[in-house]
Design a protein around this motif. Structure first.
Motif, short mmCIF file in Angstrom:
data_model
loop_
_atom_site.label_atom_id
_atom_site.label_comp_id
_atom_site.label_asym_id
_atom_site.label_seq_id
_atom_site.Cartn_x
_atom_site.Cartn_y
_atom_site.Cartn_z
N THR A 88 -9.56 13.13 -1.29
CA THR A 88 -8.14 12.34 -2.06
C THR A 88 -6.72 12.51 -1.43
N THR A 123 2.29 1.97 -3.24
CA THR A 123 1.79 2.65 -4.29
C THR A 123 1.07 3.91 -3.98
N VAL A 124 1.64 4.31 -3.37
CA VAL A 124 0.78 5.53 -2.53
C VAL A 124 2.02 7.13 -2.86
N ASP A 125 1.51 8.31 -3.23
CA ASP A 125 2.51 8.70 -2.82
C ASP A 125 2.22 9.73 -2.30
N PRO A 126 2.82 10.24 -0.87
CA PRO A 126 1.66 11.29 0.14
C PRO A 126 1.93 13.10 -1.04
N ARG A 146 -4.84 9.93 0.69
CA ARG A 146 -4.12 9.21 0.01
C ARG A 146 -3.07 9.32 1.43
N LYS A 147 -2.88 10.72 1.86
CA LYS A 147 -2.18 10.47 3.48
C LYS A 147 -1.86 10.42 4.49
N VAL A 197 -3.53 6.99 4.51
CA VAL A 197 -3.35 5.77 4.12
C VAL A 197 -1.36 5.41 4.24
N TRP A 198 -0.98 6.50 3.40
CA TRP A 198 0.66 6.65 3.91
C TRP A 198 1.18 6.32 5.26
N MET A 245 1.00 -1.36 -0.30
CA MET A 245 -0.33 0.52 0.11
C MET A 245 0.89 1.34 0.02
N LYS A 246 1.75 1.04 0.79
CA LYS A 246 2.46 2.15 1.31
C LYS A 246 3.42 2.71 -0.53
#
Length: 576
Positions: free
Chosen positions: A224, A212-215, A228-229, A231-232, A209-210
Motif C-alpha cells: 500500500t 488525496t494521496v500523501d506519500p 501510494r508513492k 500514484v503520487w 489524485m495527488k
C-alpha cells in the motif's frame, strides 16, 4: 604605515572575512556539510522537478510569444546560479506564467528584445541587491498582488483557449482576443478540441489524485505504501506524462498522413550559443533599431518586470522557509535572481523568477539543498541537446492544457470575500489592479500601487483623533503625527475647542507620536498662541523623550507637558 592605509586594509580584511564571504556565497555554508543522504534526496528532487520543468518551459514560451526553445533556454541557468547564491533549499528559478505574460506585454514576442530585457532586468535587480533596496517591495500591498495574479491567471488561461480550439491569427489584446475567439468558434479544429479536452480532464484527475494521496503516510502494508508513492509520483510528473502521451498520439496520426492536430513544429536543435545579448534589432523591413530606441520601447515595463520578478520569487522563498523552518536573506535572493537574469541573457533566456508550482514539487520531494537545481538544469540541457526533434510533434493543445491547469489555482476570488469582511477599503486597489491588468498588465500594477499609496497617504494625513470630555477636552492621537496631518489636527482643535461658544482647554495625548518635524512645530506654535489669546490652555501629556527634546529645543512659548494623563487632568483642574 600611515593611518588611512591601515584603515583601508582593515576594511578590505573585514569585507573578505569568511563570514562575509559565506553571506555573499551561501554555498560555502552548506557544501562542507554535504553528505550521501543529501545527494540521494537532491537527485530524486532534481529529476522530479526536471520532468515538470521541461513541458512547462515549452508551454510558457508560448505565453511569452516566443519560439518554444526559448522556454528551455530560460530554464537551466537558474539552477546553476541559485545553487551558488540562493538562501532557500526549495526555490527553483525559471520561466513562469506571470513573467511570460509580462514579457509578452513588453516585447511583443520578439526574441532579441526578450533576451535584452533579461539583461536589463538582471542588472536592475542586482543593483537593488547591492544597495539593499529590498524594502521597496514592501510598498506593493497584498491586494495589489492578488488583483494582479487573478487577472494574469484569467488572461493567460483564456489566451490558451485558441490553442485548444486550434485557431490561428487571434489578436493578443485581451478584449479583442475574447471577441474573436468566440466569433471564430465555428472554425475550430475537431482534433485539437478533443485532444485538448482529454488532456485537461486527465490533468485535473491527476491533480485530485495527488491531493488525496500523501506519500508521507505509513500504512501497515508495504504494498500500500509503495502504491501510494507510485500514484503520487505519477501525479507529480503529470505534465510530462500528458505531453509525452499527446505527442505519441500526434506522431501516430501524422505517420499515417492524417494531420489532425496543430503541432509545435520545427525548433532549433542543440544548446544555445554563449554570447552577449543583442544591443540592436532589425525590423521586418530591414530598419536597424538602436539600443536606446529598444529601451525606450520597453517603457514602464522595465520598472515593473524586475519588481514583479523579485516579489514573486521572494514571496515564494519566504513561504517555504516558514513552512520548513529556516530563514532566507531577502537581499541575497535579489542578488541570486539578478545574476541569473544577467547570465541567462548570454544563453538567449528571457526574464525568469521563482516558480511556486515547481518549488512546491521540490519541497514535497524532500530536497535538502539548492544542489537539486543543478540536476534539474542538467535535465533541461539534455533535452535541448537530444530531444528537440521530438518536440516537433508536441500538440499545442496539450501545452495549452498544461498552462490552464498551472494558472487555474491563481484565480483566488475567495480573497475578495475575506477583504470584504476584514477591511472593505482594500477592495479598491484590488479592483483597480484587476481591471486595469486586462488593458495592460503593467498598467494594472502601477495603478494598484498608486491607489494603495493614496490610501496610505490619506491615513497619514488624516490620523484618527479621539475626542472625549473630562471637564476639559481630551484629544488622543490614534497614530503618529507628521506634516501632512498638521492641518487636520489644527482643524479639529479649532472646531472642538477654540471656535466653541465658550473656548475650552485641551489635553493633547501624544503617546503614539514618535517623530515630529518643523511643519508640526510651526503649527503647534500657532496653536499655543491662539489658546493664550482665548485664555484657555493646551497641555501635552505622555510625550516620548525624543519628541519632548525636539519641542524643548524649539523653545515654544507656553509649552506645558506632563508624564501622565492623570497629571495633565489634575493640572487643568487646578488652573480652572
Amino acid at each position: 604605515m600611515d593611518q588611512p592605509l591601515l584603515a583601508g586594509m582593515a576594511v578590505v580584511r573585514g569585507c573578505c572575512s569568511l563570514r562575509n564571504l559565506k553571506a555573499w556565497v551561501p554555498i560555502l555554508s552548506w557544501l562542507p556539510r554535504y553528505n550521501i543522504r543529501w545527494l540521494q534526496m537532491d537527485l530524486l528532487a532534481g529529476i522530479t522537478v526536471g520532468m515538470t520543468t521541461v513541458p512547462q518551459a515549452l508551454a510558457y514560451a508560448e505565453v511569452a510569444g516566443l519560439p518554444v526553445e526559448y522556454g528551455l533556454y530560460s530554464a537551466f541557468m537558474g539552477g546553476f546560479i541559485y545553487s551558488l547564491l540562493g538562501t532557500s533549499k526549495d526555490v527553483t528559478l525559471g520561466p513562469t506564467a506571470i513573467m511570460s505574460l509580462l514579457c509578452f506585454s513588453v516585447v511583443g514576442g520578439q526574441p532579441h528584445r526578450a533576451v535584452l530585457l533579461s539583461l536589463l532586468c538582471g542588472l536592475i535587480q542586482a543593483v537593488m541587491a547591492l544597495l539593499r533596496l529590498g524594502f521597496l517591495l514592501d510598498f506593493i500591498s497584498f491586494p495589489v498582488i492578488k488583483g494582479f495574479t487573478c487577472a494574469a491567471a484569467v488572461t493567460i488561461g483564456f489566451g490558451q483557449i485558441k490553442n485548444i480550439l486550434g485557431l490561428h491569427g487571434i489578436p493578443s489584446q485581451f478584449f479583442l482576443e475574447v471577441y474573436y475567439t468566440f466569433y471564430r468558434i465555428p472554425e475550430a479544429r475537431i482534433g485539437d478540441v478533443i485532444l485538448g479536452l482529454l488532456c485537461l480532464i486527465l490533468l485535473v484527475l491527476l491533480v485530485f489524485m495527488k491531493a488525496t494521496v500523501d506519500p508521507g503516510d505509513s500504512p501497515d502494508s508495504k504494498y500500500t505504501r509503495v502504491s501510494r508513492k507510485l500514484v503520487w509520483t505519477v501525479a507529480t510528473m503529470r505534465n510530462a506524462l500528458v505531453v509525452v502521451a499527446a505527442s505519441l498520439i500526434a506522431f501516430s496520426w501524422d505517420a499515417y498522413g492524417h494531420h489532425v492536430f496543430t503541432l509545435t513544429g520545427e525548433t532549433s536543435q542543440g544548446l544555445p550559443p554563449f554570447r552577449p545579448p543583442p544591443t540592436s534589432d532589425t525590423t521586418a523591413n530591414g530598419t536597424i533599431v538602436s539600443f536606446g530606441d529598444i529601451v525606450k520601447g520597453f517603457g514602464e515595463g522595465l520598472a515593473v518586470i524586475p519588481f514583479m520578478g523579485l516579489l514573486e520569487s521572494i514571496a515564494i522563498a519566504k513561504a517555504f522557509a516558514s513552512q520548513n523552518n529556516y530563514r532566507i536573506d531577502a537581499n541575497q535572493e535579489l542578488l541570486a535572481i539578478g545574476v541569473t537574469n544577467i547570465m541567462g541573457s548570454f544563453v538567449s533566456a528571457y526574464p525568469v523568477t521563482g516558480s511556486f508550482g515547481r518549488t512546491a514539487v521540490n519541497s514535497q520531494t524532500g530536497v535538502c539543498t539548492p544542489a537539486g537545481g543543478i540536476v534539474t538544469s542538467a535535465i533541461v540541457l539534455l533535452s535541448l541537446a537530444f530531444l528537440m526533434p521530438a518536440f516537433y510533434y508536441i500538440p499545442k493543445a496539450s501545452l495549452a492544457a498544461v498552462i490552464i491547469c498551472a494558472v487555474a489555482p491563481m484565480v483566488d476570488f475567495h480573497v475578495v470575500a475575506k477583504m470584504w469582511r476584514i477591511r472593505r477599503l482594500d477592495l479598491l486597489p484590488f479592483a483597480v489592479t484587476f481591471l486595469l491588468s486586462f488593458w495592460q498588465v503593467q498598467y494594472g500594477i502601477i495603478g494598484g500601487v498608486a491607489t494603495s499609496g493614496v490610501l496610505l497617504l490619506y491615513n497619514v494625513a488624516r490620523p484618527q483623533i479621539k475626542v472625549s470630555d473630562h471637564g476639559v477636552l481630551l484629544m488622543e492621537l490614534a497614530s503618529g503625527l507628521s506634516f501632512p496631518a498638521t492641518e487636520h489636527l489644527s482643524c479639529i482643535i479649532h472646531t472642538e475647542a477654540l471656535q466653541a461658544a465658550s473656548p475650552r482647554s485641551v489635553v493633547l495625548d501624544c503617546h503614539h507620536v514618535s517623530t515630529i518635524d518643523y511643519s508640526v512645530i510651526s503649527e503647534l506654535k500657532d496653536l499655543l498662541r491662539q489658546f493664550k489669546l482665548r485664555e484657555v490652555e493646551l497641555v501635552f501629556c505622555r510625550l516620548q523623550p525624543s519628541v519632548l527634546q525636539v519641542l524643548l529645543a524649539a523653545d515654544l512659548q507656553g509649552l506645558r507637558s506632563t508624564d501622565s494623563l492623570e497629571a495633565a487632568l489634575q493640572l487643568m483642574s487646578e488652573n480652572q
